[in-house]
Design a protein around this motif. Structure first.
Motif, mmCIF file in Angstrom:
data_model
loop_
_atom_site.group_PDB
_atom_site.id
_atom_site.type_symbol
_atom_site.label_atom_id
_atom_site.label_comp_id
_atom_site.label_asym_id
_atom_site.label_seq_id
_atom_site.Cartn_x
_atom_site.Cartn_y
_atom_site.Cartn_z
ATOM 1 N N MET A 135 -5.322 -3.981 17.439
ATOM 2 C CA MET A 135 -3.942 -3.491 17.348
ATOM 3 C C MET A 135 -3.719 -2.316 18.297
ATOM 4 O O MET A 135 -2.722 -2.268 19.019
ATOM 5 C CB MET A 135 -3.644 -3.075 15.905
ATOM 6 N N LEU A 188 3.524 2.480 15.117
ATOM 7 C CA LEU A 188 2.588 1.438 14.660
ATOM 8 C C LEU A 188 1.154 1.938 14.776
ATOM 9 O O LEU A 188 0.332 1.735 13.875
ATOM 10 C CB LEU A 188 2.763 0.162 15.494
ATOM 11 N N PHE A 236 -0.988 -2.131 21.410
ATOM 12 C CA PHE A 236 0.085 -1.152 21.576
ATOM 13 C C PHE A 236 -0.105 -0.298 22.825
ATOM 14 O O PHE A 236 0.841 0.218 23.376
ATOM 15 C CB PHE A 236 0.222 -0.298 20.319
ATOM 16 N N ILE A 291 7.867 -8.206 12.493
ATOM 17 C CA ILE A 291 6.683 -7.743 13.229
ATOM 18 C C ILE A 291 5.701 -7.119 12.242
ATOM 19 O O ILE A 291 4.517 -7.414 12.260
ATOM 20 C CB ILE A 291 7.097 -6.736 14.329
ATOM 21 N N ILE A 292 6.222 -6.243 11.374
ATOM 22 C CA ILE A 292 5.406 -5.741 10.256
ATOM 23 C C ILE A 292 5.662 -6.666 9.078
ATOM 24 O O ILE A 292 6.781 -6.767 8.588
ATOM 25 C CB ILE A 292 5.810 -4.295 9.860
ATOM 26 N N LEU A 343 0.413 4.113 11.826
ATOM 27 C CA LEU A 343 0.393 3.406 10.535
ATOM 28 C C LEU A 343 -0.832 2.496 10.421
ATOM 29 O O LEU A 343 -1.350 2.264 9.329
ATOM 30 C CB LEU A 343 1.673 2.591 10.347
ATOM 31 N N ILE A 344 -1.277 1.966 11.538
ATOM 32 C CA ILE A 344 -2.451 1.090 11.523
ATOM 33 C C ILE A 344 -3.657 1.835 10.954
ATOM 34 O O ILE A 344 -4.427 1.292 10.177
ATOM 35 C CB ILE A 344 -2.772 0.612 12.961
ATOM 36 N N THR A 348 0.825 -1.213 0.000
ATOM 37 C CA THR A 348 0.000 0.000 0.000
ATOM 38 C C THR A 348 0.856 1.259 0.000
ATOM 39 O O THR A 348 0.357 2.332 -0.302
ATOM 40 C CB THR A 348 -0.919 0.061 1.237
ATOM 41 N N ARG A 349 2.141 1.127 0.336
ATOM 42 C CA ARG A 349 3.013 2.296 0.377
ATOM 43 C C ARG A 349 3.747 2.529 -0.938
ATOM 44 O O ARG A 349 4.580 3.439 -1.028
ATOM 45 C CB ARG A 349 4.019 2.172 1.523
ATOM 46 N N LEU A 366 -1.994 -2.533 8.275
ATOM 47 C CA LEU A 366 -0.743 -3.275 8.378
ATOM 48 C C LEU A 366 -1.047 -4.753 8.613
ATOM 49 O O LEU A 366 -2.039 -5.103 9.253
ATOM 50 C CB LEU A 366 0.079 -2.769 9.566
ATOM 51 N N THR A 367 -0.177 -5.612 8.112
ATOM 52 C CA THR A 367 -0.233 -7.019 8.455
ATOM 53 C C THR A 367 0.854 -7.260 9.484
ATOM 54 O O THR A 367 2.040 -7.184 9.157
ATOM 55 C CB THR A 367 0.010 -7.899 7.213
ATOM 56 N N LEU A 368 0.432 -7.473 10.727
ATOM 57 C CA LEU A 368 1.414 -7.634 11.797
ATOM 58 C C LEU A 368 1.565 -9.106 12.154
ATOM 59 O O LEU A 368 0.696 -9.937 11.860
ATOM 60 C CB LEU A 368 0.968 -6.848 13.031
ATOM 61 N N ASP A 369 2.663 -9.438 12.795
ATOM 62 C CA ASP A 369 2.899 -10.815 13.226
ATOM 63 C C ASP A 369 2.372 -10.949 14.656
ATOM 64 O O ASP A 369 3.050 -10.575 15.607
ATOM 65 C CB ASP A 369 4.397 -11.118 13.161
ATOM 66 N N LEU A 418 10.097 -3.784 21.495
ATOM 67 C CA LEU A 418 9.512 -2.550 20.982
ATOM 68 C C LEU A 418 9.389 -1.556 22.125
ATOM 69 O O LEU A 418 8.990 -1.911 23.229
ATOM 70 C CB LEU A 418 8.129 -2.824 20.388
ATOM 71 N N GLN A 474 4.555 -12.771 17.344
ATOM 72 C CA GLN A 474 5.617 -11.949 17.936
ATOM 73 C C GLN A 474 5.062 -10.934 18.919
ATOM 74 O O GLN A 474 5.727 -10.546 19.871
ATOM 75 C CB GLN A 474 6.394 -11.235 16.826
ATOM 76 N N ASN A 522 -3.626 4.383 8.923
ATOM 77 C CA ASN A 522 -3.435 4.696 7.513
ATOM 78 C C ASN A 522 -2.003 4.341 7.135
ATOM 79 O O ASN A 522 -1.063 5.037 7.504
ATOM 80 C CB ASN A 522 -3.710 6.192 7.248
ATOM 81 N N THR A 523 -1.843 3.277 6.412
ATOM 82 C CA THR A 523 -0.481 2.791 6.106
ATOM 83 C C THR A 523 0.264 3.767 5.212
ATOM 84 O O THR A 523 1.482 3.691 5.103
ATOM 85 C CB THR A 523 -0.509 1.424 5.404
ATOM 86 N N SER A 531 -6.570 1.119 4.508
ATOM 87 C CA SER A 531 -5.435 0.213 4.361
ATOM 88 C C SER A 531 -5.039 -0.217 5.759
ATOM 89 O O SER A 531 -5.347 0.451 6.741
ATOM 90 C CB SER A 531 -4.271 0.936 3.687
#
Lengths: 160, 160, 160, 160, 160, 160, 160, 160
Positions: free
Chosen positions: B153, B15, B157, B52-53, B18-19, A22-23, A58-61, B7, A64, B21-22, A56
């Motif tokens: 998310m 994060l 955080f 992580i991302i 970005l979540i 998306t970036r 983020l796809t996070l893990d 982190l 983790q 709006n990426t 949009s």
């Protein structure tokens, strides 16, 4: 849906590239499609305004991040006219990431993410105690083998 | 997971933005957090490298795209040692967007998106005909009331 | 069971004390019951030889040992004449701590202890792949609220 | 669990011997491990204080004691906030030897030991009549083929 | 059951003959067993008084009598303490010929005989409306292939 | 059934008396109904020849005979054309006292009587191993509250 | 469906009258709608050719015709690629009046009409023995309370 | 049903022709059967008065009319004495085209036709909110492979 935007080949190609990342800078997209960056911008804006692009993420893990535990919870309501109210309450629990009204034995079917078994128990208890919920049944994921909408999106844009 | 990245508060705030709006420019993030854009860049890179991302994706309106039909399919295998093979075959069907190994009565549980009832029938038939699959049971979504990981998310955080 | 040992009041009191702490010295028991330590010894031996006392075991804290995950697995066999063979194979998996032949929908019902979700998945897969097993269904424990046979034992010795 | 005791090789060997027979004299253990009996004593005490060793219990032959009937009872609650209350009531019935909070269709899942069918009926009726319990389903054991945690304990101490 | 009558070989042979035809004259039995008719009479009386013989009944052809429809009805109670009360009410419906307290999903399981589908509906509605009954599930017999306790009785008398 | 015997009021009264006690002398019946014993004899014979009376049997006390354990076994066949063959095999097991072809989830539904849990297990294993049987599910009776066709018979003769 | 016929108000009114009685003379319809009989004829023909009107059928009283027994049969297939073949075989059994491919636990779901229980058994056995059918489950109708598409048709023509 | 009309060979042939096309002119039927049109008229009238012919209806193409969505809804009542009341309420919803009182797990089983998933949801919610309905389970048709009573009618008239 009478007034919905018609997407053309260029729109599809733009979406196809943004889906992967998306970036991706609009200048890169423009170069690849042999159009101007302004055109890319206009088209993305048009698709956002039409509601086709709703945002949009983020796809996070999650593993983790300490959220490795996934479960699906089937909900039996006391009365279906409580559906809307229960949905609003479910949406207040951030660990409930998806919720559906379904056919079959459940009234509502939702997905939760938790840290571990004990954390899941607490979330399920919170769900169970929402007014109007009669009973729940939980199915635990032993492994999320894949979770990927990109393959579907590419297919959609290729077949359109 | 011994070597996993720690982190800090700054990472969480990056994060968190970005979540939403990426595509948020790093300069905007930098300004808000009173750090340099280079720092944002370095930190995002670090989180990408640590896994992580894992990427970013568009949130599209499937109804407008003609894919309004959602179903969950529970799969009974003939033998569980076929799980890996069946998963690979499922991943070749783009309409299968999520697949889990589960406890309870099903061996595998997956989510499909289709255009309509008839299209769903064809996808379910494709799944049913994969070698090693004994039987499937389908639950149809009458409405996807919400599908939103952002609330989770943000909570993660905030609590980290 | 024709030749089985008759337990008297003294036997019950000895058992009642050993249940609480299997390491209670026989001299302590003797003092309390106003009998000789030799008598305690003879009686315990008699109950061991009769098979009433089959041994003793430690009660460990599985959570501290890293084995917090408990599940019950219901097994469907292909044919019931395989029951004995399957039981022998199950007994070779140390994580299967209890196994029953049952009525109802399952042929065999067993309890497993694992480290976490992923470990449980591997154990369930080992069970699923035993010859003669058709299918399994797993129910996961979110909390073992109590696991204690002492209350029952005391009741038995009081009512005998 | 931050402050939990680290067990070393010696601890494991001590546990491994006590598992087989909780009454093994510390002098025997000491001789085998070439350490002093005092060391054995100190270490066992340390593991007891850390809660790793929570006690010891006899393994009795329930069939000889007239308690040959085993059943598993699945409990549906009216509301999950009653879980704690119901658990306390269940714990007052000595015939309920194990109770879990579970996922799947039941809220609570427990194991009972009774003398025979009629006795089991009375215990199930006692459970059914606890406030907050909506319904129960019973699965009867036709044979407890094995019930043995020692294999698991040995494995744990070998892999630690 | 401490004072229960011991049956000997002669008793078994008498029962074995009466099972086949309850109207067999005692003189015929006497002749066959080389004993006196009086002895037969005394022994039958003894078995009646001991409650071993509880009566005799005709085997009628229900199809010819217009009662060809058989169904099994599983009953879910609201609370198990209502079991006794519900049983008394069921016994007032002559079409309910057998009723059990059961394990598994039902609380009570009973057998009904009716003239046809419509008649069965009315009987099921009568059952459903008994106070304390929450819900019923009906399984209809397409054919009663055999209904014969004589084979079992002969076996019992041969093995005793 | 075109040629079936019409029963009149006298027949009903004779049946009504024999149902209560199959050994009631015909002279007693005759006296009560103000007819001759010969008439009773002729009418009973007629009903036997028409197949309405198919025989008579003793009602024994199974608990006293050591057969207190009752279970219902639901059978799933591999193919329904095996129904007849399986029924013949079931009929060779005297402990199977009743067997039906049914609708619903089972193909065959039968009742067994056994001495105890262990004996029941052996009978269920014999059933499970009949060729053509895929799987069985067992429901155990905790108490046979009543088993009595006389109330129905009286009602039939009163309403005819 | 691109080229499908647009129905106007007149068409709806014609359909609305024919639904009530398919034999209504076109002259009667014409008179009521103040159009010519020829117009009615042309419009009915147009709707037949467009496939909107696919035919007409009598509503008969099945009970009077001796076909009072209705059941729904759920079918489990061995493999879904057999669906088409099994459907063709089902269509050869006239007693199967409706058949669907379904979601949920069954692959195919059909409705049968029979004379009585015994006749239904034979039809179910015919279905069970079709190649590719693994198992069936039958649900019997105790009363068809209503079966009437006219209300729906009127509503459709009113809302169009 | 004592006074019900006997149908003869001519009646059967008339019905057999009308089944195929309810609008077949009586003169055509008369010609084929070598009888007068008046006779056809008299006989059809007789069958209508006897209630054997209860009406006629059009077979419409629901897909073309925009009603392609079919589902079966199983209804659990709170109490069966509400059956009649609930049936009357169901009959007020035109989309419910068929409703049965059934055996098995549901009290009422009905068929609905809707435009699409969302429309079906609204109809199911209307059903769920009828007083006396406890819960519903829905099974969705992916394809109505055939729906045809003519084959059965022909068979009936051939076998009569």
């Amino acid at each position: 849906m009478a007034g919905k935007v018609k997407l053309d080949e260029i729109d599809h190609q733009i979406l196809d590239m943004l889906i992967e990342n998306t970036r991706t800078p609009f200048t890169d997209i423009a170069k690849k499609l042999l159009i101007s960056a302004g055109t890319v911008h206009v088209r993305v804006k048009k698709m956002e305004e039409a509601g086709i692009i709703r945002g949009s993420s983020l796809t996070l893990d999650y593993v983790q991040l300490g959220y490795a535990f996934i479960a699906y919870v089937g909900i039996f309501l006391e009365k279906t006219h409580q559906t809307k109210f229960v949905m609003e309450r479910l949406e207040q629990i951030p660990n409930v990431t998806i919720a559906h009204i379904t056919t079959g034995k459940f009234n509502i079917f939702c997905k939760i993410r938790a840290r571990d078994t004990n954390h899941a128990k607490n979330i399920i208890f919170m769900i169970d105690d929402i007014d109007g919920i009669n009973r729940t049944e939980t199915m635990i994921s032993l492994e999320e083998s894949f979770n990927d909408k990109k393959r579907l999106m590419h297919m959609i844009f290729n077949e359109l």
